[in-house]
Design an enzyme around this catalytic site. Structure first.
Site, PDB file in Angstrom:
ATOM      1  N   ARG A  41       0.652  -1.299  -0.138  1.00 58.31           N
ATOM      2  CA  ARG A  41      -0.005  -0.022   0.003  1.00 58.31           C
ATOM      3  C   ARG A  41       0.929   1.407  -0.090  1.00 58.31           C
ATOM      4  O   ARG A  41       0.540   2.333   0.756  1.00 58.31           O
ATOM      5  CB  ARG A  41      -0.802   0.047   1.226  1.00 58.31           C
ATOM      6  CG  ARG A  41      -1.996  -0.791   1.040  1.00 58.31           C
ATOM      7  CD  ARG A  41      -3.206  -0.442   0.173  1.00 58.31           C
ATOM      8  NE  ARG A  41      -4.193  -1.557   0.292  1.00 58.31           N
ATOM      9  CZ  ARG A  41      -5.460  -1.531   0.836  1.00 58.31           C
ATOM     10  NH1 ARG A  41      -5.676  -0.935   1.898  1.00 58.31           N
ATOM     11  NH2 ARG A  41      -5.996  -2.530   0.680  1.00 58.31           N
ATOM     12  N   ARG A 101      -7.139  11.572  -5.949  1.00 63.02           N
ATOM     13  CA  ARG A 101      -8.209  10.885  -5.390  1.00 63.02           C
ATOM     14  C   ARG A 101      -9.331  11.981  -5.242  1.00 63.02           C
ATOM     15  O   ARG A 101     -10.438  11.564  -5.159  1.00 63.02           O
ATOM     16  CB  ARG A 101      -7.696  10.099  -4.193  1.00 63.02           C
ATOM     17  CG  ARG A 101      -8.744   9.539  -3.421  1.00 63.02           C
ATOM     18  CD  ARG A 101      -9.275   8.380  -4.067  1.00 63.02           C
ATOM     19  NE  ARG A 101     -10.143   7.409  -3.071  1.00 63.02           N
ATOM     20  CZ  ARG A 101     -11.490   7.665  -3.099  1.00 63.02           C
ATOM     21  NH1 ARG A 101     -11.825   8.740  -3.600  1.00 63.02           N
ATOM     22  NH2 ARG A 101     -12.147   7.098  -2.336  1.00 63.02           N
ATOM     23  N   ASP A 153      -6.628  -3.149  -7.535  1.00 65.77           N
ATOM     24  CA  ASP A 153      -7.067  -3.887  -6.241  1.00 65.77           C
ATOM     25  C   ASP A 153      -7.394  -5.305  -6.634  1.00 65.77           C
ATOM     26  O   ASP A 153      -7.648  -5.841  -7.781  1.00 65.77           O
ATOM     27  CB  ASP A 153      -8.537  -3.272  -5.846  1.00 65.77           C
ATOM     28  CG  ASP A 153      -8.650  -3.555  -4.422  1.00 65.77           C
ATOM     29  OD1 ASP A 153      -8.111  -3.148  -3.514  1.00 65.77           O
ATOM     30  OD2 ASP A 153      -9.442  -4.781  -4.166  1.00 65.77           O
ATOM     31  N   TYR A 163     -14.408 -12.705  -0.156  1.00 64.20           N
ATOM     32  CA  TYR A 163     -15.058 -11.720  -0.581  1.00 64.20           C
ATOM     33  C   TYR A 163     -16.314 -12.022  -1.565  1.00 64.20           C
ATOM     34  O   TYR A 163     -17.418 -11.234  -1.268  1.00 64.20           O
ATOM     35  CB  TYR A 163     -14.179 -10.838  -1.301  1.00 64.20           C
ATOM     36  CG  TYR A 163     -13.258 -10.008  -0.471  1.00 64.20           C
ATOM     37  CD1 TYR A 163     -13.671  -8.770   0.125  1.00 64.20           C
ATOM     38  CD2 TYR A 163     -11.831 -10.456  -0.368  1.00 64.20           C
ATOM     39  CE1 TYR A 163     -12.645  -8.339   1.099  1.00 64.20           C
ATOM     40  CE2 TYR A 163     -10.888  -9.868   0.656  1.00 64.20           C
ATOM     41  CZ  TYR A 163     -11.329  -8.712   1.154  1.00 64.20           C
ATOM     42  OH  TYR A 163     -10.686  -8.170   2.246  1.00 64.20           O
TER      43      TYR A 163
HETATM   44  O1  1CP Z   1      -0.021   0.309  -3.228  1.00 59.93           O
HETATM   45  C1  1CP Z   1      -0.334  -0.888  -3.373  1.00 59.93           C
HETATM   46  O2  1CP Z   1      -0.083  -1.676  -2.267  1.00 59.93           O
HETATM   47  C2  1CP Z   1      -1.141  -1.211  -4.553  1.00 59.93           C
HETATM   48  C3  1CP Z   1      -2.621  -1.225  -4.407  1.00 59.93           C
HETATM   49  C4  1CP Z   1      -3.433  -2.130  -3.764  1.00 59.93           C
HETATM   50  C5  1CP Z   1      -3.258  -3.497  -3.585  1.00 59.93           C
HETATM   51  C6  1CP Z   1      -1.973  -4.391  -3.761  1.00 59.93           C
HETATM   52  C7  1CP Z   1      -4.727  -1.819  -3.222  1.00 59.93           C
HETATM   53  C8  1CP Z   1      -5.309  -0.583  -3.339  1.00 59.93           C
HETATM   54  N1  1CP Z   1      -5.314  -2.929  -2.704  1.00 59.93           N
HETATM   55  C9  1CP Z   1      -4.514  -3.897  -2.879  1.00 59.93           C
HETATM   56  C10 1CP Z   1      -4.708  -5.364  -2.468  1.00 59.93           C
HETATM   57  C11 1CP Z   1      -5.808  -5.720  -1.439  1.00 59.93           C
HETATM   58  N2  1CP Z   1      -7.275  -5.067  -1.591  1.00 59.93           N
HETATM   59  C12 1CP Z   1      -5.781  -6.700  -0.609  1.00 59.93           C
HETATM   60  C13 1CP Z   1      -4.418  -7.431  -0.186  1.00 59.93           C
HETATM   61  C14 1CP Z   1      -3.715  -6.711   0.656  1.00 59.93           C
HETATM   62  C15 1CP Z   1      -4.153  -6.506   2.215  1.00 59.93           C
HETATM   63  O3  1CP Z   1      -4.333  -7.724   2.758  1.00 59.93           O
HETATM   64  O4  1CP Z   1      -4.337  -5.322   2.495  1.00 59.93           O
HETATM   65  C16 1CP Z   1      -6.914  -6.756   0.101  1.00 59.93           C
HETATM   66  C17 1CP Z   1      -7.703  -7.590   1.312  1.00 59.93           C
HETATM   67  C18 1CP Z   1      -7.744  -5.723  -0.435  1.00 59.93           C
HETATM   68  C19 1CP Z   1      -9.436  -5.671  -0.205  1.00 59.93           C
HETATM   69  C20 1CP Z   1      -9.455  -4.083  -0.202  1.00 59.93           C
HETATM   70  N3  1CP Z   1      -9.461  -3.026  -1.039  1.00 59.93           N
HETATM   71  C21 1CP Z   1      -9.764  -3.612   1.205  1.00 59.93           C
HETATM   72  C22 1CP Z   1      -9.347  -4.273   2.542  1.00 59.93           C
HETATM   73  C23 1CP Z   1     -10.709  -4.644   3.074  1.00 59.93           C
HETATM   74  C24 1CP Z   1     -10.822  -5.528   4.072  1.00 59.93           C
HETATM   75  O5  1CP Z   1     -11.383  -6.632   3.737  1.00 59.93           O
HETATM   76  O6  1CP Z   1     -10.374  -5.387   5.209  1.00 59.93           O
HETATM   77  C25 1CP Z   1      -9.737  -1.994   1.020  1.00 59.93           C
HETATM   78  C26 1CP Z   1      -9.960  -1.028   2.039  1.00 59.93           C
HETATM   79  C27 1CP Z   1      -9.800  -1.722  -0.503  1.00 59.93           C
HETATM   80  C28 1CP Z   1      -9.921  -0.635  -1.126  1.00 59.93           C
HETATM   81  C29 1CP Z   1      -8.590  -0.045  -1.478  1.00 59.93           C
HETATM   82  N4  1CP Z   1      -7.553  -0.898  -2.335  1.00 59.93           N
HETATM   83  C30 1CP Z   1      -6.496  -0.168  -2.814  1.00 59.93           C
HETATM   84  C31 1CP Z   1      -6.644   1.177  -2.148  1.00 59.93           C
HETATM   85  C32 1CP Z   1      -5.761   2.388  -2.123  1.00 59.93           C
HETATM   86  C33 1CP Z   1      -8.006   1.237  -1.483  1.00 59.93           C
HETATM   87  C34 1CP Z   1      -8.496   2.450  -0.674  1.00 59.93           C
HETATM   88  C35 1CP Z   1      -9.644   2.943  -1.712  1.00 59.93           C
HETATM   89  C36 1CP Z   1      -9.789   4.461  -1.468  1.00 59.93           C
HETATM   90  O7  1CP Z   1      -9.009   5.467  -1.864  1.00 59.93           O
HETATM   91  O8  1CP Z   1     -10.873   4.770  -0.962  1.00 59.93           O
END
Ligand code: 1CP
Length: 338
Positions: free
Chosen positions: A23, A36, A72, A146
């Protein structure tokens, strides 16, 4: 290209420890916030120029040794007949949720044409970047949670109920997700990614017995299909699953902070270790951060090779300056002669 990260993935000892952060592109960074504010998250993922730009921000600002594609894990569901939404405060929403064998046919095999924007972003990045690009996907199991829960979950009641009441249908779902993720990742390889990370964020909720039965065969099949670049397997709470994880062909294991890195180096002897600073350490004092970083870098010497990272994603309250200092500290760290 600066290839120290790839060398470490391949198990070679490096002159300094390569570093990147899960992230690393995100809302803690003002440059990201500016983009954003204009676009919602899905629009950013679907627009190759924007996805490429935010992927490059942390490389420019932090000087990390690898970039990870801005996207994502749920994005490929858009090409599998499932609707995804990201709602502020609530997190991701997936519909329809699939909880019975009768609902399985609503999930379609991945139609790669529908998400060409992902591969276009990769092609732009391969032209622009001077560090390796990491492509990624969820593991079939983490993606399944999911799809079954329809959202984030804490206890995964629906997933476990499905798994323990209709194992044949659950295996069918896993087989289909494995085929689709394999296709998705192979397409990322064709577009040029230099390494792949498989996110198995939720596999650690399972007993080793059930991991063996429901997860390992699919993770193995996925990784074996991707052998042309290094594969990183991210699995929090991996300690109890060590025997099973060692049987996957992952080159690198990305660990969280609940395991001492020296123990991980012993348990996963044949793998490069990636990790494992608690991301919330970064909200504390510099003294505490560098103490723990020194401990991790020293322990990491015992591993086959080591890539410094956090145990999970960067927290939104992290200061950019803290991460910058951390990258410099890791790059300049001198190991005492052994
Ligand atoms: O910079 C990076 O790492 C690249 C971008 C990236 C990656 C690799 C994002 C952006 N998401 C992910 C993978 C991801 N998404 C995972 C695996 C990693 C981890 O365990 O965190 C998971 C579980 C998700 C699902 C997801 N998407 C969540 C987690 C929710 C939960 O179940 O706990 C969330 C909050 C998102 C949204 C998201 N994904 C990425 C961003 C920057 C965001 C936030 C969106 C926003 O700006 O509102």
């Amino acid at each position: 290209m600066r290839d120290i990260f790839i060398k470490a993935c391949n198990g070679l000892k490096t002159d300094y420890t390569p570093v990147w952060f899960m992230r690393q592109a995100g809302r803690y960074m003002p440059e990201y916030q500016r983009v954003r504010q204009k676009y919602d998250f899905l629009t950013m993922c679907r627009t190759p120029e924007i996805a490429a730009e935010v992927t490059m921000q942390p490389v420019r600002i932090l000087d990390v040794d690898a970039a990870i594609l801005f996207s994502d894990i749920l994005i490929p569901l858009e090409a599998m007949g499932i609707k995804i939404e990201f709602i502020e405060e609530k997190g991701p929403q997936v519909h329809p949720a699939i909880r019975t064998s009768a609902q399985l046919n609503q999930l379609k095999p991945l139609e790669i044409e529908k998400i060409q924007y992902v591969f276009e972003a990769i092609r732009i990045l391969i032209r622009e970047l001077n560090v390796p690009l990491i492509g990624f996907a969820a593991s079939p199991f983490t993606l399944a949670t999911y799809i079954i829960e329809g959202a984030s979950s804490k206890e995964f009641i629906n997933s476990k109920k499905f798994m323990f009441s209709d194992k044949e249908s659950f295996h069918k779902l896993m087989a289909m997700l494995t085929d689709s993720m394999l296709l998705y990742l192979k397409e990322q390889l064709k577009a040029g990614v230099n390494a792949i990370q498989i996110f198995d964020t939720w596999a650690g909720i399972l007993s080793p017995f059930d991991y063996e039965l429901f997860v390992k065969p699919y993770v193995k099949r996925l990784i074996e299909g991707l052998k042309s670049v290094p594969v990183i397997y991210f699995c929090p709470n991996a300690t109890g699953l060590a025997d099973q994880i060692n049987e996957t062909e992952a080159d690198v294991l990305s660990i969280d902070w609940r395991i001492d890195i020296s123990d991980a180096s012993r348990l996963f002897r044949e793998k490069t270790i990636q990790g494992n600073l608690d991301p919330l350490t970064l909200l504390g004092s510099e003294d505490e951060i560098f103490k723990r970083t020194t401990y991790i870098l020293t322990g990491g010497r015992k591993a086959r090779s080591h890539i410094f990272n956090l145990g999970h994603g960067v927290n939104i309250h992290t200061k950019v300056d803290t991460l910058k200092k951390l990258v410099d500290f890791v790059h300049n760290f001198k190991h005492k002669e052994e």
